[in-house]
Design an enzyme around this catalytic site. Structure first.
Site, PDB file in Angstrom:
ATOM      1  N   THR A 134       0.801  -1.230   0.000  1.00 23.97           N
ATOM      2  CA  THR A 134       0.000   0.000   0.000  1.00 23.97           C
ATOM      3  C   THR A 134       0.831   1.275   0.000  1.00 23.97           C
ATOM      4  O   THR A 134       0.263   2.379   0.020  1.00 23.97           O
ATOM      5  CB  THR A 134      -0.910  -0.002   1.239  1.00 23.97           C
ATOM      6  OG1 THR A 134      -0.095  -0.189   2.421  1.00 23.97           O
ATOM      7  CG2 THR A 134      -1.934  -1.125   1.170  1.00 23.97           C
ATOM      8  N   GLU A 135       2.152   1.153  -0.022  1.00 32.89           N
ATOM      9  CA  GLU A 135       3.017   2.318   0.204  1.00 32.89           C
ATOM     10  C   GLU A 135       2.730   3.477  -0.746  1.00 32.89           C
ATOM     11  O   GLU A 135       2.616   4.640  -0.308  1.00 32.89           O
ATOM     12  CB  GLU A 135       4.495   1.899   0.097  1.00 32.89           C
ATOM     13  CG  GLU A 135       5.014   1.114   1.294  1.00 32.89           C
ATOM     14  CD  GLU A 135       4.756  -0.378   1.185  1.00 32.89           C
ATOM     15  OE1 GLU A 135       5.312  -1.129   1.999  1.00 32.89           O
ATOM     16  OE2 GLU A 135       3.978  -0.799   0.281  1.00 32.89           O
ATOM     17  N   VAL A 136       2.637   3.204  -2.068  1.00 28.10           N
ATOM     18  CA  VAL A 136       2.492   4.320  -3.002  1.00 28.10           C
ATOM     19  C   VAL A 136       1.184   5.070  -2.778  1.00 28.10           C
ATOM     20  O   VAL A 136       1.096   6.271  -3.072  1.00 28.10           O
ATOM     21  CB  VAL A 136       2.585   3.846  -4.469  1.00 28.10           C
ATOM     22  CG1 VAL A 136       3.988   3.343  -4.780  1.00 28.10           C
ATOM     23  CG2 VAL A 136       1.534   2.800  -4.797  1.00 28.10           C
TER      24      VAL A 136
END
Length: 272
Positions: A134-136
Site C-alpha cells: 500500500t506504500e504508493v
C-alpha cells in the site's frame, strides 16, 4: 489498548519449536517501536537457545500485520524518530536467523507485514488472507521491505503489485512466491506442524549453513564457485554432525539432534 506492562509479543516453546506470536490485535499487529523491540528480543533469545530448532512466527487477532504503526509514525514525524527505522533490524533478524523461520498467516498483511513474511524461510497462509503493497497510496515507497520481498517475487508481479497497490489473495501470493503454500483455515496449523516436524530432523549447523547458501550470490567464476562449494561439502562430511548423520542413517535410527517426544528439544548443536 494494551497496558504499558503487557507484552505485544508472546513466546512459547515445545519440542524444539519456539512460537513467537504478535499479540497487538488492538492495532492490527502494527509494527510499532515497542512491538519491533520485543520481536527483536524474542528472536535473539531463540537464536541463542540450543533447545530451539525452529521458530514459528504467528499472530493473534484477524490481521497478521498491518505494516507500520501509522498513528505512532504521525506522532513521531516531528522528532524524526520514525518507528520504521527499526524495521530493517527486524527483517534482517528474521532473514539471518540461524534457525529456520516459519510464518503462519491467518489474515490480512500489508506493507511492512509483507516484508516480514518474505523474510521467513517458509510461509503458509489461509486462502482468504489478503495482501497489498500500500506504500504508493500513502505517498511513500516500499523500499526497505524490498530487501526481502523482491528476491521472492516474479519481476512482473512485483511491478504490478508495487505500482498499483492492489489487494491480492492467498493463491496469488503463493503463485508469485510471497508465501510457500495456502491452506484452508482449519489446515494452516497442520501445514506448519508438518514443516516443523521435518525441520527439527535437520542438523542445526547444517540448517544454518544451508540458509546461508540459499541467501548467497554465486561467484561469477565457475571454478571459484565449485571450489567454495566443495570446501563446504567436505567440511560438513567430516564434521561431528556429518559423522553422526551418516551413522544414524546406516543404523536406521534418529540422529542425536532430533528431539524426542518425551523432552522439550534440549539438544546441543554439533559444530562442523
Amino acid at each position: 489498548m494494551s497496558s504499558p506492562d503487557s507484552h505485544l509479543v508472546r513466546v512459547t516453546h515445545a519440542r524444539g519449536v519456539t512460537t513467537i506470536t504478535l499479540d497487538s490485535p488492538h492495532n492490527r499487529n502494527a509494527l510499532s517501536h515497542r512491538l519491533m523491540t520485543e520481536l527483536l528480543a524474542a528472536l535473539a533469545e531463540a537464536n541463542a537457545d540450543d533447545r530451539v530448532r525452529v521458530i514459528v512466527l504467528d499472530h493473534t487477532g484477524p490481521v497478521f500485520c498491518s505494516g507500520a504503526d501509522l498513528a505512532e509514525t504521525a506522532a513521531a514525524a516531528k522528532s524524526g524518530q520514525m518507528p520504521a527505522a527499526l524495521l530493517g533490524d527486524v527483517l534482517g533478524a528474521v532473514a539471518r536467523s540461524a534457525k529456520p523461520v516459519v510464518a503462519v498467516v491467518r489474515g490480512p498483511a500489508r506493507a511492512g507485514g509483507l516484508g516480514l513474511i518474505a523474510a521467513a524461510d517458509l510461509a503458509v497462509c489461509t486462502a482468504g488472507a489478503t495482501f497489498a503493497f500500500t506504500e504508493v497510496r500513502l505517498g511513500v515507497v516500499p523500499a526497505l521491505i524490498s530487501a526481502t520481498v523482491l528476491p521472492r517475487l516474479a519481476p512482473r508481479a512485483a511491478a504490478e503489485l508495487y505500482l498499483t497497490g492492489d489487494v491480492f489473495d492467498g493463491p496469488r501470493a503463493a503463485a508469485i512466491g510471497l508465501v510457500t503454500a495456502t491452506a484452508p483455515d482449519d489446515d494452516v496449523d497442520a501445514v506448519a506442524a508438518r514443516w516443523c516436524e521435518s525441520l527439527v530432523r535437520g542438523a542445526p549447523a547444517s540448517l544454518a549453513t544451508t540458509k546461508e547458501l540459499l541467501r548467497r550470490r554465486a561467484e561469477p567464476d565457475l571454478d571459484a564457485e565449485l571450489a567454495h562449494l566443495s570446501e563446504i561439502s567436505l567440511r560438513f562430511f567430516g564434521s561431528a554432525e556429518g559423522r553422526e548423520g551418516v551413522a544414524a542413517f546406516r543404523e536406521k535410527r534418529d540422529a542425536a539432534w532430533v528431539p524426542r517426544s518425551d523432552e522439550d528439544g534440549a539438544v546441543a548443536a554439533a559444530t562442523p
